[in-house]
Design an enzyme around this catalytic site. Sequence first.
Site, PDB file in Angstrom:
ATOM      1  N   ASP A 131      -9.866 -73.308 -25.723  1.00 14.45           N
ATOM      2  CA  ASP A 131     -10.204 -72.720 -27.007  1.00 14.45           C
ATOM      3  C   ASP A 131     -10.638 -71.265 -26.763  1.00 14.45           C
ATOM      4  OD1 ASP A 131     -10.811 -72.795 -29.787  1.00 14.45           O
ATOM      5  OD2 ASP A 131     -12.879 -73.337 -29.378  1.00 14.45           O
ATOM      6  N   ARG A 158     -12.419 -90.134 -30.229  1.00 16.74           N
ATOM      7  CA  ARG A 158     -11.690 -89.948 -28.970  1.00 16.74           C
ATOM      8  C   ARG A 158     -10.565 -90.963 -28.784  1.00 16.74           C
ATOM      9  NH1 ARG A 158     -14.416 -86.242 -25.669  1.00 16.74           N
ATOM     10  NH2 ARG A 158     -16.680 -86.268 -25.796  1.00 16.74           N
ATOM     11  N   GLU A 182      -7.541 -80.381 -18.277  1.00 16.39           N
ATOM     12  CA  GLU A 182      -8.454 -80.150 -19.402  1.00 16.39           C
ATOM     13  C   GLU A 182      -7.779 -80.586 -20.702  1.00 16.39           C
ATOM     14  OE1 GLU A 182     -11.111 -80.121 -20.694  1.00 16.39           O
ATOM     15  OE2 GLU A 182     -12.094 -78.171 -20.769  1.00 16.39           O
ATOM     16  N   ASP A 183      -8.564 -80.974 -21.681  1.00 10.77           N
ATOM     17  CA  ASP A 183      -7.981 -81.385 -22.958  1.00 10.77           C
ATOM     18  C   ASP A 183      -7.472 -80.194 -23.771  1.00 10.77           C
ATOM     19  OD1 ASP A 183     -10.555 -80.425 -23.449  1.00 10.77           O
ATOM     20  OD2 ASP A 183     -11.240 -82.190 -24.558  1.00 10.77           O
ATOM     21  N   PHE A 187      -9.346 -77.510 -36.063  1.00  9.76           N
ATOM     22  CA  PHE A 187     -10.145 -78.409 -35.237  1.00  9.76           C
ATOM     23  C   PHE A 187      -9.446 -79.757 -35.151  1.00  9.76           C
ATOM     24  CE2 PHE A 187     -13.519 -81.052 -33.669  1.00  9.76           C
ATOM     25  CZ  PHE A 187     -14.119 -80.211 -32.741  1.00  9.76           C
TER      26      PHE A 187
END
Length: 173
Positions: free
Chosen positions: A102, A164, A98-99, A151
């Site tokens: 959060d 991206r 997963e990136d 963010f």
Amino acid sequence: MAANLTVFLSAETIDQRIQELGKQIDEDYAGRGPVYLLVILKGACMFLADLARAMKTPARIEFMGISSYGKGKTTSGQVQVTKDLDVSIEGHDVIIVEDIVDSGVTLSYLRHVLEQRKPRSLKIAALLDKPDRRLRPVQVDYVGFSIPDEFVVGFGLDYAEDYRNLPDVCILS
Ligand code: IMP
Ligand code: MG
């Protein structure tokens, strides 16, 4: 796209850390394999590409689409499987790639769904972790970097599908 981007993790820093994660995975899975790298589209694609090549353990690569984010910066709280796996993971070692973790909503849901498919083992690798934002507890086994509540975009991560392809992880403000 007039936005303020500040480099937070350079491409070089990210690369060094991913090499370390690859070695750690090799130690943990020594003599095993193939490990299924289950990539969560789309943000984790860059991380996957580097992680898969940083490890020597035999690996297979499978993709899954999950969405819990709308077009903004906060989670919708609703998780949707937008593309399911084409293969069975029963009896296999699986690492979810997963990136970023959060709120933890996405991964706690996904872990629950995948555990029902009876993998031999199920671990999570995330390039980034924002522990301050957690709403659901999730055990992340391989973390690239723990980061503050900012963010970030780049290296696969987007804001409304943009940014991206930036090589660095940048803070978007
Ligand atoms: P969670 O369910 O809240 O843990 O959300 C995880 C997903 O939210 C990630 O896979 C990302 O797609 C997205 N996300 C969370 N924080 C960020 C960020 O800082 N930048 C870009 N995407 C983010
Ligand atoms: Mg994502």
